[in-house]
Design an enzyme around this catalytic site. Sequence first.
Site, PDB file in Angstrom:
ATOM      1  N   TRP A  41       0.784  -1.254   0.360  1.00  0.00           N
ATOM      2  CA  TRP A  41      -0.105   0.078  -0.109  1.00  0.00           C
ATOM      3  C   TRP A  41       1.029   1.183   0.071  1.00  0.00           C
ATOM      4  CZ3 TRP A  41      -3.842   2.695  -0.926  1.00  0.00           C
ATOM      5  CH2 TRP A  41      -4.204   3.876   0.050  1.00  0.00           C
ATOM      6  N   GLY A  42       0.832   1.748  -1.404  1.00  0.00           N
ATOM      7  CA  GLY A  42       1.778   3.144  -1.370  1.00  0.00           C
ATOM      8  C   GLY A  42       0.485   4.227  -0.633  1.00  0.00           C
ATOM      9  N   SER A  43       0.954   4.022   0.457  1.00  0.00           N
ATOM     10  CA  SER A  43      -0.309   4.960   1.509  1.00  0.00           C
ATOM     11  C   SER A  43       0.798   6.787   0.989  1.00  0.00           C
ATOM     12  CB  SER A  43       0.134   4.749   2.680  1.00  0.00           C
ATOM     13  OG  SER A  43      -0.038   5.985   3.983  1.00  0.00           O
ATOM     14  N   GLY A  44      -0.043   7.481   1.373  1.00  0.00           N
ATOM     15  CA  GLY A  44      -0.045   8.989   1.377  1.00  0.00           C
ATOM     16  C   GLY A  44      -0.045   9.769   2.689  1.00  0.00           C
ATOM     17  N   PHE A  45      -0.495   8.693   3.807  1.00  0.00           N
ATOM     18  CA  PHE A  45      -0.498   8.861   5.251  1.00  0.00           C
ATOM     19  C   PHE A  45       1.010   8.272   5.926  1.00  0.00           C
ATOM     20  CE2 PHE A  45      -0.484   7.776   9.543  1.00  0.00           C
ATOM     21  CZ  PHE A  45      -1.858   8.764  10.115  1.00  0.00           C
ATOM     22  N   ASP A  55      -1.194  14.160   6.252  1.00  0.00           N
ATOM     23  CA  ASP A  55      -0.980  14.153   5.708  1.00  0.00           C
ATOM     24  C   ASP A  55      -2.717  14.976   5.216  1.00  0.00           C
ATOM     25  OD1 ASP A  55      -2.684  12.143   3.893  1.00  0.00           O
ATOM     26  OD2 ASP A  55      -2.875  10.687   4.712  1.00  0.00           O
ATOM     27  N   ASP A  82      -1.552   5.467  -3.005  1.00  0.00           N
ATOM     28  CA  ASP A  82      -2.423   6.184  -3.005  1.00  0.00           C
ATOM     29  C   ASP A  82      -3.004   7.833  -3.338  1.00  0.00           C
ATOM     30  OD1 ASP A  82      -4.677   8.094  -1.078  1.00  0.00           O
ATOM     31  OD2 ASP A  82      -3.283   7.523   0.896  1.00  0.00           O
ATOM     32  N   ARG A 153     -12.364   5.576  -3.961  1.00  0.00           N
ATOM     33  CA  ARG A 153     -12.791   5.219  -2.344  1.00  0.00           C
ATOM     34  C   ARG A 153     -13.935   6.341  -1.881  1.00  0.00           C
ATOM     35  NH1 ARG A 153      -7.544   6.597   1.576  1.00  0.00           N
ATOM     36  NH2 ARG A 153      -8.721   7.372   3.297  1.00  0.00           N
ATOM     37  N   HIS A 184     -14.139   3.460   3.531  1.00  0.00           N
ATOM     38  CA  HIS A 184     -13.373   3.980   4.663  1.00  0.00           C
ATOM     39  C   HIS A 184     -14.813   4.348   5.867  1.00  0.00           C
ATOM     40  CE1 HIS A 184     -10.368   4.357   5.833  1.00  0.00           C
ATOM     41  NE2 HIS A 184      -9.353   5.740   6.067  1.00  0.00           N
TER      42      HIS A 184
HETATM   43  C1  SPV Z   1      -3.300   6.235   3.786  1.00  0.00           C
HETATM   44  O1  SPV Z   1      -2.969   4.874   4.263  1.00  0.00           O
HETATM   45  O2  SPV Z   1      -2.857   6.979   3.529  1.00  0.00           O
HETATM   46  C2  SPV Z   1      -5.039   6.361   3.548  1.00  0.00           C
HETATM   47  C3  SPV Z   1      -5.609   5.127   4.478  1.00  0.00           C
HETATM   48  O3  SPV Z   1      -5.559   6.811   3.266  1.00  0.00           O
HETATM   49  S1  SPV Z   1      -6.239   6.511   5.758  1.00  0.00           S
HETATM   50  O4  SPV Z   1      -4.695   7.164   7.016  1.00  0.00           O
HETATM   51  O5  SPV Z   1      -6.883   5.647   6.871  1.00  0.00           O
HETATM   52  O6  SPV Z   1      -7.436   7.796   5.312  1.00  0.00           O
HETATM   53 MG    MG Z   2      -4.453   8.159   2.374  1.00  0.00          MG
END
Ligand code: SPV
Ligand code: MG
Length: 288
Positions: A41-45, A55, A82, A153, A184
């Site tokens: 998961w290339g997470s933005g967070f 984020d 993401d 999403r 979510h």
């Molecule tokens: C992320 O991991 O960047 C997500 C999931 O988008 S959340 O932080 O829960 O929005």
């Molecule tokens: Mg994100």
Amino acid sequence: METPSSRLRARLDTARPAIAMSAHNALSAKLAAEAGFDAVWGSGFELSAAHAVPDASILSWDTHLAAMRAMVEVQDAPVVADIDTGSGNAVSVAYLVPRYAAAGVAAVVMEDKTFPKDSSLRVGGRQELVPVEEFQGKIEAARIDGGPLVIARTEALIAGLGQEEALKRGAAYAEAGADAVLIHSKQKTPDEIVAFCRAWPGRVPLVLVPTSYPQLSFADVAALNKVGLIICGNHAIRAAVGAMRDTFARILAEGGIAGVEDGIASVQDIFALQGDDAMREIEKRFLR
Ligand code: SPV
Ligand code: MG
């Protein structure tokens, strides 16, 4: 021909959902693949946290894209990118997604919030959604033949708009060509998500990020038979922060580095993760 997206699509099995682990750089992506996760998961967070910024569309999309490319380059698990809101409107998305495709990602996840976004998990965060038709246009703009899967999403539950609105949006996004719908929730119990999954008509698989309701096990999700992918949303950065804090504090408290030696990765381990063997081979063959 097998592509990153066709490999991921084949793993979106609602009876046995794929599991993705978050990553914030190439190394964490490599560790996720090494551990056996089906996807990264290339997470933005996580990427934002790794830069110590919120984020909230603060990092530029090319910073995120470079991170995704680096993740693809060093390991074989499909990378789910993401892309937040797609950095603007459908025009931005039409320019953005081909660049993610060229980086080799297997899927993009795009959320129906307004740009700039705020973190879904933030208490009291700004959670404004774009109109359904506008987001349908963004989904259509994201679709490329043979390109990344488009995971739409909806933040309807996060924004407090309720199950009916979330179901309506999910269906409209599937209608517009989304390959899967990420739903979510930030409720502390799984009830809201379980109710949504049960009510989902199953036109495309769902995707969950159970950060807020960790008591829902992978087996519980599989039993719902609606979810193709479960994303562990931020466990790489949280594990890294916890481990670094402990190690740093111990070194200062003990007045030296000897005490932490056995509890941290060895230098040899890091060499291996850097692909040192491959470089030695190159040296042998080409260095004169
Ligand atoms: C992320 O991991 O960047 C997500 C999931 O988008 S959340 O932080 O829960 O929005
Ligand atoms: Mg994100």
